[in-house]
Design a protein around this motif. Structure first.
Motif, PDB file in Angstrom:
ATOM      1  N   ASP A   4       0.766  -0.968   0.397  1.00 55.23           N
ATOM      2  CA  ASP A   4       0.210   0.253  -0.133  1.00 55.23           C
ATOM      3  C   ASP A   4       0.750   1.194   0.128  1.00 55.23           C
ATOM      4  N   LEU A   5       2.019   1.522   0.578  1.00 57.15           N
ATOM      5  CA  LEU A   5       2.977   2.364   1.272  1.00 57.15           C
ATOM      6  C   LEU A   5       4.630   1.669   0.823  1.00 57.15           C
ATOM      7  N   VAL A  35       9.420   4.346  -9.795  1.00 56.64           N
ATOM      8  CA  VAL A  35       8.555   2.406 -10.100  1.00 56.64           C
ATOM      9  C   VAL A  35       7.949   1.859  -9.752  1.00 56.64           C
ATOM     10  N   ALA A  36       8.136   2.365  -7.795  1.00 52.75           N
ATOM     11  CA  ALA A  36       6.881   2.135  -6.998  1.00 52.75           C
ATOM     12  C   ALA A  36       5.748   2.279  -7.365  1.00 52.75           C
ATOM     13  N   LYS A  37       5.400   3.194  -7.451  1.00 54.30           N
ATOM     14  CA  LYS A  37       4.016   3.678  -7.734  1.00 54.30           C
ATOM     15  C   LYS A  37       3.837   3.621  -9.001  1.00 54.30           C
ATOM     16  N   ARG A  78      -0.212   2.448  -3.692  1.00 59.11           N
ATOM     17  CA  ARG A  78      -1.217   3.985  -3.624  1.00 59.11           C
ATOM     18  C   ARG A  78      -0.070   5.039  -3.340  1.00 59.11           C
ATOM     19  N   ALA A  79       1.128   4.350  -2.333  1.00 60.37           N
ATOM     20  CA  ALA A  79       2.209   6.180  -2.463  1.00 60.37           C
ATOM     21  C   ALA A  79       3.233   5.734  -2.048  1.00 60.37           C
ATOM     22  N   ALA A  80       4.258   6.438  -2.625  1.00 64.90           N
ATOM     23  CA  ALA A  80       5.904   5.919  -2.323  1.00 64.90           C
ATOM     24  C   ALA A  80       6.450   7.094  -1.928  1.00 64.90           C
ATOM     25  N   TYR A  81       7.460   7.151  -0.844  1.00 62.87           N
ATOM     26  CA  TYR A  81       8.870   8.905  -0.698  1.00 62.87           C
ATOM     27  C   TYR A  81       9.406   7.926   0.056  1.00 62.87           C
ATOM     28  N   LEU A  82      10.240   9.149  -0.323  1.00 63.02           N
ATOM     29  CA  LEU A  82      12.003   8.957  -0.238  1.00 63.02           C
ATOM     30  C   LEU A  82      12.531   9.265   0.965  1.00 63.02           C
ATOM     31  N   VAL A 112       3.794  -2.332   4.258  1.00 61.67           N
ATOM     32  CA  VAL A 112       4.302  -1.208   3.654  1.00 61.67           C
ATOM     33  C   VAL A 112       5.343  -2.229   3.393  1.00 61.67           C
ATOM     34  N   GLY A 113       6.270  -1.683   2.125  1.00 60.32           N
ATOM     35  CA  GLY A 113       7.200  -2.267   1.146  1.00 60.32           C
ATOM     36  C   GLY A 113       8.608  -0.877   1.535  1.00 60.32           C
ATOM     37  N   VAL A 114       9.666  -1.886   1.899  1.00 58.62           N
ATOM     38  CA  VAL A 114      10.823  -0.548   2.065  1.00 58.62           C
ATOM     39  C   VAL A 114      11.903  -1.329   1.718  1.00 58.62           C
TER      40      VAL A 114
END
Ligand code: 0CH
Ligand code: SF4
Length: 341
Positions: A221-222, A240-242, A247-251, A269-271
């Motif tokens: 999801d994130l 690429v994640a998005k 749904r959302a990806a942040y740096l 949550v993906g890391v």
């Protein structure tokens, strides 16, 4: 793994591979070795790799980061970053009486060599990359008269070449694989005889990290990508994640930049982390997540990596002596100049 995990279904997908690539590992060790061998300060032209934590840590140990070669006082050692430099920078170092250690990644050097070879054969080279990025500046500097920068598919319409039957494309090593293919397709449409590089310019590490985040993005999801804002390959992982469906990806550079609000309604949550990111920063993110019920960690493995590079050869010579000799040479010539008038 508490009862909470089981009932809430909260989990973390951890990408593999992630973090340090062989070129970054080599460059960071090279700065540490230079500091050990010669003591502080060791000057480094440009951030050795684009990571805040790495730069801060090396600064504490005595590395001094500068943007221009002229900022380094003569008689010193200057190191070139993993992103590579144009040949003119080697000349500047010589003129400034500096000994050099070149930490350019061998896979960037490979692209430099391709540029020189195609320029010698009088090809027009279309270099796909991000305008202003250090690596692109270095590669372009190998053959400025033959290279045109193409910054993504939208740039293709304005590209012009001398002879459409002698055109090759090359690229920055840290681009999005998919976007680059889009650019190449558009270029091929315009120049059907366009030649491709002899081997992939986007390096194995960039490719593998994107593969893993793609796999992860389908389920997460994130996605949280650890990396600095100026790190091209890290920024690409967010994109690429998005595109893969997150749904959302942040740096984030550090765990304390994660916002609680990002977790609202999030089960998975993906890391992951960019190629210039030390693992300790990922561990801190995992701890932060674990403190909020995301304790269950599953590995998403897209590739195995075993590649390593040997350290820059200059670390095997006495560079202090070399720098001193360069200064003495200049002093000698200065002394002889007036008497020859
Ligand atoms: O991804 P970029 O190229 O911005 O650089 P980085 O974050 O320092 O990662 C290492 C790549 C160095 C050159 O390929
Ligand atoms: Fe080398 Fe690729 Fe790492 Fe850049 S990202 S330093 S090209 S291995």
């Amino acid at each position: 793994m508490g009862r909470m995990t089981a009932s809430s279904g909260r989990r973390v997908l951890l990408a593999a591979p992630r973090g340090y690539c062989a070129g970054v590992d080599r460059a960071v060790i090279a700065v540490e070795k230079a500091l050990e061998q010669y003591g502080a300060p060791i000057y480094v032209r440009h951030e050795i790799v684009h990571n805040k934590y790495v730069v801060q840590t090396l600064e504490k140990k005595g590395a001094v980061f500068v943007e221009r070669t002229e900022e380094v006082p003569e008689g010193n050692i200057v190191m070139f970053s993993a992103h590579g430099v144009a040949p003119v920078v080697h000349d500047e170092a010589k003129q400034g009486r500096l000994a050099t250690i070149d930490a350019t990644c061998p896979l960037v050097t490979k692209v430099h060599k391709e540029a020189v070879r195609f320029a010698n054969e009088d090809f027009d080279i279309l270099l796909i990359g991000h305008e202003g990025h250090e690596e692109v500046i270095g590669t372009s500097g190998e053959a400025p008269d033959h290279i045109t920068l193409v910054d993504g598919p939208s740039d293709v319409s304005k590209v012009e070449v001398r002879d459409p039957s002698r055109v090759v494309w090359l690229s920055q090593t840290t681009l999005s694989v998919d976007e680059t293919m889009e650019t190449v397709d558009a270029l091929k449409e315009k120049f059907p005889q366009l030649i491709s590089p002899p081997s992939d310019d986007i390096c194995y590490a960039t490719q593998n990290r994107q593969l893993a985040v793609k796999q992860m993005g389908e389920e997460a999801d994130l996605v949280i990508v650890v990396g600095s804002k100026n790190s091209s390959n890290s920024v690409r992982l967010v994109e690429v994640a998005k595109l893969a469906g997150a749904r959302a990806a942040y740096l984030v550079d550090f765990a304390d930049e994660i916002e609680e609000a990002w977790l609202e309604g999030v089960t998975t949550v993906g890391v992951t982390s960019g190629a210039s990111v030390p693992e300790i920063l990922v561990e801190q993110v995992l701890e932060w997540l674990s403190g909020r019920g995301y304790e269950d960690v599953e590995l998403v493995k897209a590739a195995e990596e075993s590649i390593t590079f040997s350290l820059p050869k200059e670390l095997r010579r006495d560079l202090r002596e070399e720098a001193a000799a360069l200064v003495a040479e200049r002093t000698g010539s200065d002394r002889t100049a007036p008497s020859g008038q």
